[in-house]
Design an enzyme around this catalytic site. Structure first.
Site, PDB file in Angstrom:
ATOM      1  N   LYS A  12      25.710  -7.738 -65.349  1.00 18.43           N
ATOM      2  CA  LYS A  12      26.619  -8.078 -64.263  1.00 18.43           C
ATOM      3  C   LYS A  12      27.564  -9.176 -64.745  1.00 18.43           C
ATOM      4  CE  LYS A  12      26.765  -9.820 -59.532  1.00 18.43           C
ATOM      5  NZ  LYS A  12      26.002 -10.133 -58.328  1.00 18.43           N
TER       6      LYS A  12
ATOM      7  N   LYS B 103      27.972  -3.628 -63.810  1.00 17.90           N
ATOM      8  CA  LYS B 103      28.812  -4.005 -62.680  1.00 17.90           C
ATOM      9  C   LYS B 103      29.849  -5.027 -63.133  1.00 17.90           C
ATOM     10  CE  LYS B 103      28.415  -6.351 -58.318  1.00 17.90           C
ATOM     11  NZ  LYS B 103      27.616  -7.253 -57.556  1.00 17.90           N
TER      12      LYS B 103
HETATM   13  C1  PBG Z   1      25.386 -10.738 -54.700  1.00 17.09           C
HETATM   14  C2  PBG Z   1      26.303  -9.613 -54.983  1.00 17.09           C
HETATM   15  C3  PBG Z   1      27.694  -9.619 -55.199  1.00 17.09           C
HETATM   16  C4  PBG Z   1      28.075  -8.277 -55.273  1.00 17.09           C
HETATM   17  C5  PBG Z   1      26.929  -7.513 -55.140  1.00 17.09           C
HETATM   18  N1  PBG Z   1      25.845  -8.347 -54.982  1.00 17.09           N
HETATM   19  C6  PBG Z   1      28.656 -10.737 -55.224  1.00 17.09           C
HETATM   20  C7  PBG Z   1      28.646 -11.698 -56.332  1.00 17.09           C
HETATM   21  O1  PBG Z   1      27.876 -11.627 -57.280  1.00 17.09           O
HETATM   22  O2  PBG Z   1      29.447 -12.631 -56.245  1.00 17.09           O
HETATM   23  C8  PBG Z   1      29.479  -7.765 -55.445  1.00 17.09           C
HETATM   24  C9  PBG Z   1      29.729  -6.398 -54.894  1.00 17.09           C
HETATM   25  C10 PBG Z   1      31.157  -6.032 -54.733  1.00 17.09           C
HETATM   26  O3  PBG Z   1      32.091  -6.777 -55.102  1.00 17.09           O
HETATM   27  O4  PBG Z   1      31.384  -4.940 -54.206  1.00 17.09           O
HETATM   28  N2  PBG Z   1      25.118 -11.565 -55.748  1.00 17.09           N
END
Ligand code: PBG
Length: 328
Positions: free
Chosen positions: A195, A248
């Protein structure tokens, strides 16, 4: 002999020829649709930066899930927005928490719906970071305990799969242990293994009300410049017991999806995030692109790169169009 000898256009002449040699096909069964659940009843609050998406109370979510199921969406991922946030995000593992209530209600109303939960603390902490703070930094090991409690509370409420998105080191092992010790050895973990600290999450932070109140997430999420590090992150999660590896965001990171697909044998998921959705929606609203075609092409590119599973805010529209096509 006539030049050229081989003519690739021969197999592109008609739709049936193109379909015959098509290498990748999208089906709704491989998509997961994100939903945002809030406290209260009768609430459906549109998310401005994500047209077509809304925060919903449990009753509304149940109606939505029934409709999704009829449409052909077979999996959802839940994000909870609690009424009260605190320093330690303690509502995140409450048995009466908003996600826990939603899971139970959804599984009761539509047992066949696959319910995945996002395991993270940022929606629950007053400071908006993904863990417990210590001297202005997220304390990795202290956070693991909370993550394990959150995942377990989701499993107890009836979640089919948990998906940790916090990027703490060792979280998959901690969650696996907590699940196994409590008779949930059959609950799979879909790890947000790779991520990135991405600006494409912008609209989501409005949707989930989880923007960090100071600083950013670059001390725990990955540097967008790195590719080889993705292999290390994924390898750790495999060792720790992950069942599915997620990348992601998706479209800006197709190289990473492709790499993981080659290097690992676990199923690969990709998250087409909020910013990817909003960009397409905004351009389509201005008539600058053909929304339906761009959506399908974007999903196909993610699939072609190697994703077996795609988490996408377009899942509902895609399923509608897909089955519409079949019966047409
Ligand atoms: C929680 C999380 C996030 C997303 C999914 N789970 C936000 C982040 O990490 O700031 C992002 C999902 C999206 O942008 O559609 N940590």
């Amino acid at each position: 002999m006539m030049f050229p000898e081989y003519r690739p256009r021969r197999l592109r002449r008609t739709e049936s020829l193109r379909a015959l040699v098509r290498e990748n096909i999208l089906t709704p069964e491989h998509l997961i649709y994100p939903l945002f659940v809030v406290e209260g009843t009768g609430i459906q609050k549109d998310i401005e930066a994500m047209p077509g998406c809304a925060q919903m109370s449990v009753d509304k979510i149940v109606d939505e899930v029934k409709m999704l199921s009829d449409t052909g969406v077979s999996a959802i991922i839940l994000f909870g927005i609690p009424e009260h946030k605190d320093e330690r995000g303690s509502e995140a593992w409450s048995a009466k928490g908003v996600v826990q209530k939603a899971i139970a209600a959804i599984k009761k109303a539509v047992p066949s719906m696959l319910v995945v939960t996002d395991v993270c603390m940022c929606e629950y902490t007053s400071h908006g970071h993904c863990g417990i703070l210590h001297k202005g930094d997220v304390d990795n090991d202290a956070t693991l305990e909370s993550l394990a409690k959150i995942a377990l509370s989701h499993a107890r409420a009836g979640a089919d799969m948990v998906a940790p998105s916090d990027m703490m080191d060792g979280r998959v092992a901690a969650i696996r242990e907590a699940l196994d010790e409590n008779d949930f050895s059959n609950t799979p973990i879909m790890s947000y293994a790779v991520k990135y600290a991405s600006s494409f999450y912008g609209p989501f932070r409005e949707a989930a009300e989880c923007a960090p109140q100071f600083g950013d997430r670059r001390a725990y999420q990955m540097d967008p410049a790195n590719q080889r590090e993705a292999l290390r992150e994924a390898a750790l999660d495999v060792e720790e017991g992950a069942d599915i590896l997620m990348v992601k965001p998706a479209m800006p990171y197709l190289d990473i999806i492709c790499l993981l697909k080659q290097e690992f044998t676990l199923p690969i998921a990709a998250y087409q995030v909020s910013g990817e959705y909003s960009l397409i929606k905004a351009a389509a609203a201005r008539g600058w692109i053909d929304e339906r075609r761009v959506v399908e092409e974007s999903l196909l590119s993610i699939k072609r790169a190697g994703a077996d599973i795609i988490i996408t805010y377009f899942a509902k529209d895609f399923a509608k169009n897909y089955y519409g096509n079949r019966t047409a």
